[in-house]
Design a protein around this motif. Structure first.
Motif, PDB file in Angstrom:
ATOM      1  N   LEU A   1       0.809  -1.213   0.000  1.00 28.48           N
ATOM      2  CA  LEU A   1       0.000   0.000   0.000  1.00 28.48           C
ATOM      3  C   LEU A   1       0.848   1.271   0.000  1.00 28.48           C
ATOM      4  O   LEU A   1       0.374   2.341  -0.385  1.00 28.48           O
ATOM      5  CB  LEU A   1      -0.946   0.003   1.203  1.00 28.48           C
ATOM      6  CG  LEU A   1      -2.075  -1.036   1.152  1.00 28.48           C
ATOM      7  CD1 LEU A   1      -2.899  -0.981   2.432  1.00 28.48           C
ATOM      8  CD2 LEU A   1      -2.971  -0.824  -0.066  1.00 28.48           C
TER       9      LEU A   1
ATOM     10  N   THR B   1      -8.223   9.759  -2.579  1.00 32.02           N
ATOM     11  CA  THR B   1      -9.342   9.459  -1.683  1.00 32.02           C
ATOM     12  C   THR B   1      -9.051   8.231  -0.832  1.00 32.02           C
ATOM     13  O   THR B   1      -9.337   8.204   0.370  1.00 32.02           O
ATOM     14  CB  THR B   1     -10.629   9.238  -2.504  1.00 32.02           C
ATOM     15  OG1 THR B   1     -10.929  10.415  -3.242  1.00 32.02           O
ATOM     16  CG2 THR B   1     -11.803   8.898  -1.592  1.00 32.02           C
ATOM     17  N   THR B   2      -8.463   7.211  -1.445  1.00 33.50           N
ATOM     18  CA  THR B   2      -8.128   5.984  -0.714  1.00 33.50           C
ATOM     19  C   THR B   2      -7.112   6.261   0.384  1.00 33.50           C
ATOM     20  O   THR B   2      -7.254   5.787   1.521  1.00 33.50           O
ATOM     21  CB  THR B   2      -7.568   4.930  -1.682  1.00 33.50           C
ATOM     22  OG1 THR B   2      -8.571   4.606  -2.653  1.00 33.50           O
ATOM     23  CG2 THR B   2      -7.174   3.662  -0.939  1.00 33.50           C
TER      24      THR B   2
ATOM     25  N   GLU C   1      -8.818   8.800  -7.296  1.00 30.50           N
ATOM     26  CA  GLU C   1      -9.194   7.603  -6.536  1.00 30.50           C
ATOM     27  C   GLU C   1      -8.117   7.243  -5.520  1.00 30.50           C
ATOM     28  O   GLU C   1      -8.406   6.856  -4.384  1.00 30.50           O
ATOM     29  CB  GLU C   1      -9.435   6.425  -7.491  1.00 30.50           C
ATOM     30  CG  GLU C   1     -10.567   6.631  -8.483  1.00 30.50           C
ATOM     31  CD  GLU C   1     -11.918   6.731  -7.794  1.00 30.50           C
ATOM     32  OE1 GLU C   1     -12.080   6.149  -6.702  1.00 30.50           O
ATOM     33  OE2 GLU C   1     -12.809   7.397  -8.343  1.00 30.50           O
ATOM     34  N   VAL C   2      -6.864   7.376  -5.930  1.00 33.58           N
ATOM     35  CA  VAL C   2      -5.752   7.072  -5.027  1.00 33.58           C
ATOM     36  C   VAL C   2      -5.729   8.069  -3.872  1.00 33.58           C
ATOM     37  O   VAL C   2      -5.543   7.683  -2.712  1.00 33.58           O
ATOM     38  CB  VAL C   2      -4.414   7.086  -5.791  1.00 33.58           C
ATOM     39  CG1 VAL C   2      -3.231   7.039  -4.822  1.00 33.58           C
ATOM     40  CG2 VAL C   2      -4.343   5.910  -6.758  1.00 33.58           C
TER      41      VAL C   2
ATOM     42  N   SER D   1     -13.849  13.394   5.792  1.00 31.88           N
ATOM     43  CA  SER D   1     -13.417  12.057   6.200  1.00 31.88           C
ATOM     44  C   SER D   1     -12.728  12.052   7.554  1.00 31.88           C
ATOM     45  O   SER D   1     -12.490  10.995   8.134  1.00 31.88           O
ATOM     46  CB  SER D   1     -12.474  11.469   5.148  1.00 31.88           C
ATOM     47  OG  SER D   1     -11.247  12.178   5.114  1.00 31.88           O
TER      48      SER D   1
ATOM     49  N   ARG E   1      -8.748   8.036   3.309  1.00 29.71           N
ATOM     50  CA  ARG E   1      -9.555   7.142   4.139  1.00 29.71           C
ATOM     51  C   ARG E   1      -8.674   6.227   4.996  1.00 29.71           C
ATOM     52  O   ARG E   1      -9.009   5.940   6.148  1.00 29.71           O
ATOM     53  CB  ARG E   1     -10.474   6.310   3.246  1.00 29.71           C
ATOM     54  CG  ARG E   1     -11.600   7.134   2.627  1.00 29.71           C
ATOM     55  CD  ARG E   1     -12.415   6.340   1.639  1.00 29.71           C
ATOM     56  NE  ARG E   1     -13.525   7.137   1.110  1.00 29.71           N
ATOM     57  CZ  ARG E   1     -14.278   6.787   0.081  1.00 29.71           C
ATOM     58  NH1 ARG E   1     -14.030   5.647  -0.554  1.00 29.71           N
ATOM     59  NH2 ARG E   1     -15.263   7.557  -0.324  1.00 29.71           N
ATOM     60  N   LEU E   2      -7.565   5.797   4.450  1.00 29.01           N
ATOM     61  CA  LEU E   2      -6.650   4.955   5.221  1.00 29.01           C
ATOM     62  C   LEU E   2      -6.045   5.732   6.390  1.00 29.01           C
ATOM     63  O   LEU E   2      -5.944   5.210   7.509  1.00 29.01           O
ATOM     64  CB  LEU E   2      -5.531   4.427   4.310  1.00 29.01           C
ATOM     65  CG  LEU E   2      -5.925   3.310   3.339  1.00 29.01           C
ATOM     66  CD1 LEU E   2      -4.783   3.039   2.364  1.00 29.01           C
ATOM     67  CD2 LEU E   2      -6.282   2.033   4.092  1.00 29.01           C
TER      68      LEU E   2
END
Length: 300
Positions: A9, A76-77, A73-74, A279, A80-81
């Protein structure tokens, strides 16, 4: 098909930085890794996504269409992580060594964050605040998760994220104590006649400057400064005027021997706000800091 258990990741962090820097060398420097390590990360990203992602063209790296599609998208991911990790971790201000990224003007720093930092030295001695000035990139930085809190007038906020009112602020006219125009009520004609010191941040109008540009288009602007705290220095020994936030004017008045009078225009107070990414609403550490800031804003 790519198996998630075989995917590091951390490569997503490398992807985001590579897309922003568009240079293996600069990305490596920013992440504090060797250039060969960053090149290896790019190679693994290309294999995982089955796309070149960045193509060397002359001395520049150009992202492919697939890379541009993946980028939001990356981001946002990753956001969130980070939130998942922060939410799942107990937060104790007395022992936490967390660094918070705050985007705020020198005005807000002076009237609000300085007293807060003095308090945190006792209650949260290991916490650090990294302060950055507003710019045209502030909204993007909030959206990308690069800053934890954005402090700015209501008109400059993002629409998709929570906002909280810090306080309402009047604007006043200031000048040197012996300025003859500030010995009584200031008229609109006198206001326009005087030379002015104004603030433009990153060559953009501030909240009050955008209003005055319409109300008093004929003002004579003698000096344009890059920050609010520069203004009092530029008034001493002159007959120039400046329009300042009342809180900042009161703080600097005794230091610079300023005169303060009301604006000759009837304006609604400015609403100074604080905003965080949606978030991070459940982030325990950020929630604690927001509550502290709101407490100090109430008392300011």
């Amino acid at each position: 098909m790519m198996r998630l258990d075989n995917f590091d990741l951390n490569l997503l962090v490398a992807f985001e930085v590579l897309l922003e820097e568009r240079s293996v060398t600069r990305a490596a420097k920013r992440l504090n890794v060797t250039q060969s390590a960053m090149s290896a990360a790019l190679k693994r990203l290309r294999e995982s996504f089955q796309d070149e992602l960045l193509i060397l063209h002359g001395k520049k790296m150009i992202p492919t269409q697939h890379a541009l599609t993946l980028a939001p998208e990356v981001s946002t991911t990753l956001m969130r992580l980070k939130t998942l990790i922060a939410t799942g971790t107990g937060f104790d201000p007395a022992t936490s060594k967390r660094r918070f990224q705050i985007n705020a003007s020198d005005y807000i720093t002076t009237v609000l964050l300085v007293p807060l930092i003095e308090h945190l030295q006792i209650e949260a001695p290991e916490i650090r605040l990294n302060l950055s000035l507003p710019s045209a990139q502030s909204a993007r930085r909030l959206e990308a998760g690069e800053i934890d809190l954005l402090m700015t007038p209501n008109e400059f906020l993002e629409t998709d994220h929570p906002r909280e009112l810090l306080f309402e602020e009047r604007h006043v006219v200031v000048g040197a104590r012996d300025n003859p125009f500030l010995q009584g009520t200031l008229s609109i004609e006198q206001f326009n006649e005087c030379g002015h010191v104004v603030v433009r941040i990153s060559n953009q109008d501030t909240y009050i400057e955008a209003i005055l540009r319409k109300l008093a288009p004929d003002r004579r602007i003698d000096v344009a400064a890059q920050s609010f705290i520069q203004v009092p220095w530029l008034l001493r020994g002159t007959n120039r005027l400046a329009v300042m936030h009342e809180r900042l004017a009161r703080v600097t008045q005794p230091v610079f021997d300023l005169a303060i009078v009301d604006l000759p225009y009837d304006l609604s107070p400015m609403r100074e706000m604080m905003q965080h990414h949606v978030s991070r609403t459940r982030d325990a550490g950020l929630t604690w800091l927001r509550q502290k800031i709101l407490q100090f804003a109430k008392d300011s």
